[in-house]
Design a protein around this motif. Structure first.
Motif, PDB file in Angstrom:
ATOM      1  N   ARG A 402      31.409 -33.491  35.285  1.00 37.88           N
ATOM      2  CA  ARG A 402      32.066 -34.406  36.206  1.00 37.88           C
ATOM      3  C   ARG A 402      33.095 -33.671  37.070  1.00 37.88           C
ATOM      4  N   THR A 403      32.754 -32.452  37.453  1.00 37.73           N
ATOM      5  CA  THR A 403      33.622 -31.656  38.319  1.00 37.73           C
ATOM      6  C   THR A 403      32.763 -30.926  39.336  1.00 37.73           C
ATOM      7  N   VAL A 404      33.355 -30.573  40.467  1.00 35.47           N
ATOM      8  CA  VAL A 404      32.636 -29.771  41.462  1.00 35.47           C
ATOM      9  C   VAL A 404      32.841 -28.290  41.230  1.00 35.47           C
ATOM     10  N   GLU A 405      33.667 -27.942  40.238  1.00 37.91           N
ATOM     11  CA  GLU A 405      33.875 -26.536  39.891  1.00 37.91           C
ATOM     12  C   GLU A 405      32.720 -26.093  39.002  1.00 37.91           C
ATOM     13  N   MET A 406      31.548 -25.904  39.607  1.00 45.05           N
ATOM     14  CA  MET A 406      30.323 -25.716  38.852  1.00 45.05           C
ATOM     15  C   MET A 406      30.352 -24.461  37.989  1.00 45.05           C
ATOM     16  N   ALA A 407      30.930 -23.388  38.506  1.00 45.43           N
ATOM     17  CA  ALA A 407      30.934 -22.129  37.771  1.00 45.43           C
ATOM     18  C   ALA A 407      31.773 -22.220  36.502  1.00 45.43           C
ATOM     19  N   ASP A 408      32.750 -23.120  36.476  1.00 43.43           N
ATOM     20  CA  ASP A 408      33.631 -23.262  35.317  1.00 43.43           C
ATOM     21  C   ASP A 408      33.160 -24.357  34.362  1.00 43.43           C
ATOM     22  N   ALA A 409      32.117 -25.079  34.749  1.00 44.55           N
ATOM     23  CA  ALA A 409      31.651 -26.203  33.943  1.00 44.55           C
ATOM     24  C   ALA A 409      30.761 -25.733  32.796  1.00 44.55           C
ATOM     25  N   SER A 410      30.658 -26.572  31.787  1.00 42.75           N
ATOM     26  CA  SER A 410      29.710 -26.323  30.713  1.00 42.75           C
ATOM     27  C   SER A 410      28.297 -26.371  31.290  1.00 42.75           C
ATOM     28  N   ARG A 411      27.495 -25.341  31.014  1.00 42.81           N
ATOM     29  CA  ARG A 411      26.146 -25.302  31.597  1.00 42.81           C
ATOM     30  C   ARG A 411      25.302 -26.477  31.101  1.00 42.81           C
ATOM     31  N   SER A 412      25.419 -26.815  29.834  1.00 43.47           N
ATOM     32  CA  SER A 412      24.627 -27.930  29.305  1.00 43.47           C
ATOM     33  C   SER A 412      25.009 -29.238  29.974  1.00 43.47           C
ATOM     34  N   GLN A 413      26.301 -29.427  30.239  1.00 41.73           N
ATOM     35  CA  GLN A 413      26.736 -30.644  30.911  1.00 41.73           C
ATOM     36  C   GLN A 413      26.313 -30.658  32.375  1.00 41.73           C
ATOM     37  N   LEU A 414      26.307 -29.479  33.019  1.00 41.32           N
ATOM     38  CA  LEU A 414      25.832 -29.392  34.396  1.00 41.32           C
ATOM     39  C   LEU A 414      24.356 -29.759  34.468  1.00 41.32           C
ATOM     40  N   ILE A 415      23.556 -29.254  33.536  1.00 40.20           N
ATOM     41  CA  ILE A 415      22.135 -29.573  33.495  1.00 40.20           C
ATOM     42  C   ILE A 415      21.941 -31.066  33.242  1.00 40.20           C
ATOM     43  N   ASN A 416      22.733 -31.639  32.352  1.00 42.24           N
ATOM     44  CA  ASN A 416      22.629 -33.075  32.082  1.00 42.24           C
ATOM     45  C   ASN A 416      22.883 -33.896  33.341  1.00 42.24           C
ATOM     46  N   ALA A 417      23.925 -33.532  34.085  1.00 38.99           N
ATOM     47  CA  ALA A 417      24.246 -34.271  35.315  1.00 38.99           C
ATOM     48  C   ALA A 417      23.100 -34.172  36.314  1.00 38.99           C
ATOM     49  N   TYR A 418      22.531 -32.969  36.443  1.00 44.83           N
ATOM     50  CA  TYR A 418      21.402 -32.797  37.375  1.00 44.83           C
ATOM     51  C   TYR A 418      20.169 -33.548  36.878  1.00 44.83           C
ATOM     52  N   ASP A 419      19.884 -33.457  35.585  1.00 44.96           N
ATOM     53  CA  ASP A 419      18.708 -34.150  35.038  1.00 44.96           C
ATOM     54  C   ASP A 419      18.803 -35.659  35.226  1.00 44.96           C
ATOM     55  N   ASN A 420      20.014 -36.186  35.182  1.00 50.34           N
ATOM     56  CA  ASN A 420      20.177 -37.628  35.422  1.00 50.34           C
ATOM     57  C   ASN A 420      19.746 -38.002  36.842  1.00 50.34           C
ATOM     58  N   THR A 421      19.938 -37.103  37.792  1.00 49.26           N
ATOM     59  CA  THR A 421      19.473 -37.397  39.158  1.00 49.26           C
ATOM     60  C   THR A 421      17.950 -37.444  39.211  1.00 49.26           C
ATOM     61  N   ILE A 422      17.291 -36.661  38.373  1.00 53.94           N
ATOM     62  CA  ILE A 422      15.825 -36.697  38.324  1.00 53.94           C
ATOM     63  C   ILE A 422      15.352 -37.988  37.656  1.00 53.94           C
ATOM     64  N   VAL A 423      16.065 -38.423  36.622  1.00 54.97           N
ATOM     65  CA  VAL A 423      15.746 -39.703  35.982  1.00 54.97           C
ATOM     66  C   VAL A 423      15.878 -40.845  36.990  1.00 54.97           C
ATOM     67  N   TYR A 424      16.928 -40.792  37.800  1.00 51.99           N
ATOM     68  CA  TYR A 424      17.129 -41.832  38.817  1.00 51.99           C
ATOM     69  C   TYR A 424      16.043 -41.755  39.888  1.00 51.99           C
ATOM     70  N   THR A 425      15.667 -40.553  40.272  1.00 52.81           N
ATOM     71  CA  THR A 425      14.565 -40.381  41.221  1.00 52.81           C
ATOM     72  C   THR A 425      13.287 -40.984  40.658  1.00 52.81           C
ATOM     73  N   ASP A 426      13.025 -40.747  39.384  1.00 54.02           N
ATOM     74  CA  ASP A 426      11.856 -41.316  38.706  1.00 54.02           C
ATOM     75  C   ASP A 426      11.847 -42.838  38.835  1.00 54.02           C
ATOM     76  N   TYR A 427      13.003 -43.435  38.635  1.00 51.73           N
ATOM     77  CA  TYR A 427      13.118 -44.898  38.745  1.00 51.73           C
ATOM     78  C   TYR A 427      12.855 -45.374  40.178  1.00 51.73           C
ATOM     79  N   LEU A 428      13.426 -44.668  41.154  1.00 48.41           N
ATOM     80  CA  LEU A 428      13.286 -45.099  42.548  1.00 48.41           C
ATOM     81  C   LEU A 428      11.839 -44.995  43.024  1.00 48.41           C
ATOM     82  N   VAL A 429      11.180 -43.903  42.724  1.00 48.89           N
ATOM     83  CA  VAL A 429       9.779 -43.744  43.151  1.00 48.89           C
ATOM     84  C   VAL A 429       8.895 -44.771  42.437  1.00 48.89           C
TER      85      VAL A 429
END
Length: 525
Positions: A402-429
């Motif tokens: 939940r930060t824009v400081e991507m390099a300092d973020a937890s990689r697993s949490q960054l992947i989770n945030a991105y994967d949620n956008t794919i889940v939402y894309t799945d719903y929209l399509v």
């Protein structure tokens, strides 16, 4: 307290008076230019020298290249500052201050996102809407400007300058040019090495990266943004009632789609929709060029009549909905952005891409045309604030970054945030497919393709926009997903699918006969 007043305060006042006297004492133009050049080199070009040290070999020639770059950058900055201050005076100070603030901002992006400030990136900057730019805001960015940019600017404006004689001015210019030319001549055998690394190194050097690449971008865009060339007329030759929906994804990379073998279930709905997936490659790594390619009938810089314009001119009912930027000029009557959709559907939530899909059924029912084309340009997977693009009810993977400081973020949490956008894309399509199933009298097709992929920290890179010849696969490998209600339509086994398949596939599906149609680019058998 009395002791403090009698001892400490006078000392502070005396120091301030001395400092003020120093600033008001005219300094030589050469000295001030040298200070500015040294400051720029030391403060703003650490990322450049870090990359340079990784590129050179640990031998005498590598040391010479490193020393040469240091000398050229220092002397070139000195030369420019010297010229601006002597010829521009107060205007020159304003220009230099602008670059110092610009350097501070770029330094933030270089440190935080490992960005490349090249022509592509400057295109992203100039094309970015305020809503998108604001997602990059952080207090760290403000501190970069306040610490690295503002104090040196204050010093520059406060400092009085002794400009000296014209002879000294010309002599210093001459010496600077001789040094630069001599060092360049000494590197004549290193030209191939410099040329090979020019894009990477040039994207890190301040302030030249954003100045030169802004000019390069303007020249490039002026060249390709010509008046649209009208294509030969098309004729509708089928009687069927057809509807085709093209959904252009944003920054969606195929490797995070479970439809493409990703271990996390990011496509639970589309997996049940009998969709076909193609291995596809993006034409570019940034939105403007990629969307132009999706809507063009063949590769090239020339701006031919793009798909929605061509379809509407030839009798198709076209609807275009967008929550993004970077579209080539779209000239259709039913063009809606997020604001106009909110006016049409005030009950809809305009915080997310879901508003682009609101009222589709009503638009289809309101059309009296046999052929309908709907284009939807989404924003869902655009960073760095992935978490802001997804409603809470579609956030499957937690905790998320939940930060824009991507390099300092937890990689697993960054992947989770991105994967949620794919889940939402799945719903929209999936929601579009479900909507089209409500029109059994219409032959329907849904195509989802992303403009480009995304880096999520692999090899230290984030987001997208790298030059294509240097970009990692994750910025180029994209999802290409197809659903159709017509069971007789079969998708070809295409090895090199991509953006330029879209135009010809849509033409054929809608029954358009035209000399520009290329059967080899049509994904259907």
């Amino acid at each position: 307290m009395q002791f403090i007043k009698e001892t400490a305060f006078p000392r502070v006042k005396d120091l301030l008076r001395r400092f003020d006297k120093i600033l008001k004492t005219p300094g030589s133009l050469m000295r001030i230019s040298l200070i500015l050049s040294a400051y720029t080199l030391i403060v703003f070009n650490i990322p450049f020298f870090k990359v340079l040290s990784e590129c050179i070999s640990s031998n005498l020639n590598g040391i010479w290249i490193f020393a040469s770059m240091l000398i050229i950058m220092f002397v070139l900055d000195f030369l420019v500052y010297y010229l601006l201050l002597y010829l521009g005076r107060i205007v020159g100070k304003c220009i230099i201050a602008f670059t110092l603030i610009g350097n501070s901002i770029c330094l933030y992006f270089l440190h935080t996102f490992n960005a490349l400030i090249d022509r592509t990136m400057m295109g992203n900057v100039f094309g970015t809407q305020f809503s998108e730019a604001s997602s990059f805001f952080s207090w760290t960015l403000i501190w970069y400007v306040l610490i690295f940019g503002v104090p040196i600017c204050i010093w520059l404006f406060y400092r009085r300058i002794n400009y000296g004689s014209i002879l000294r001015f010309l002599a210093n210019l001459g010496v600077s040019l001789v040094v630069i030319i001599s060092v360049l001549f000494g590197n004549r055998n290193n030209v191939p090495w410099i040329d090979y690394h020019a894009t990477l190194l040039g994207s890190k050097v301040m302030p030249w990266s954003y100045i030169v690449n802004s000019i390069r971008y303007y020249s490039y865009w002026k060249m390709i943004n010509q008046k649209e060339i009208i294509l030969p007329d098309a004729k509708i030759v089928t009687d069927s009632k057809d509807i085709c929906v093209l959904i252009i994804g944003e920054s969606a990379r195929s490797e995070n789609f479970s439809l493409y073998g990703y271990e996390k279930e990011t496509n639970p709905l589309l997996a049940k929709d009998s969709v076909t997936v193609l291995d596809a490659r993006a034409s570019e790594t940034y939105t403007r060029a990629s969307v132009k390619a999706i809507l063009s009938y063949k590769p090239g810089d020339t701006l031919y009549e793009i798909l929605p314009n061509y379809l509407e001119r030839n009798g198709v009912d076209v609807v275009w909905r967008t929550n993004n930027w970077g579209n080539p000029p779209i000239h259709v009557d039913k063009y809606y952005n997020k604001s106009s959709l909110k006016e049409r559907f005030p009950e809809a939530d305009d915080s997310y891409d879901g508003i682009l899909f609101h009222g589709l059924k009503e638009d289809i029912m309101a059309s009296d045309s046999a052929k309908i084309f709907i284009g939807i340009h989404t924003y869902t997977s655009h960073g760095p604030a992935y978490y802001k693009n997804v409603p809470d009810e579609h956030k499957t993977f937690l905790p998320e970054c939940r930060t824009v400081e991507m390099a300092d973020a937890s990689r697993s949490q960054l992947i989770n945030a991105y994967d949620n956008t794919i889940v939402y894309t799945d719903y929209l399509v999936h929601s579009v497919i479900e909507t089209l199933k409500e029109f059994p009298d219409r032959r329907a097709c849904v195509i989802f393709i992303s403009d480009h992929g995304e880096s999520l920290g692999e090899k230290g890179y984030y987001m997208h926009g790298m030059p294509k010849n240097m970009a990692p696969d994750c910025q180029l490998d994209i999802p290409f997903i197809v659903w159709t209600s017509d069971d007789s339509l079969k998708v070809k086994d295409i090895e090199n699918a991509g953006h330029y398949n879209i135009y010809h596939t849509v033409l054929n599906f809608l029954g358009m006969e035209t000399p520009i149609y290329n059967e080899d680019k049509d994904i259907f058998e």
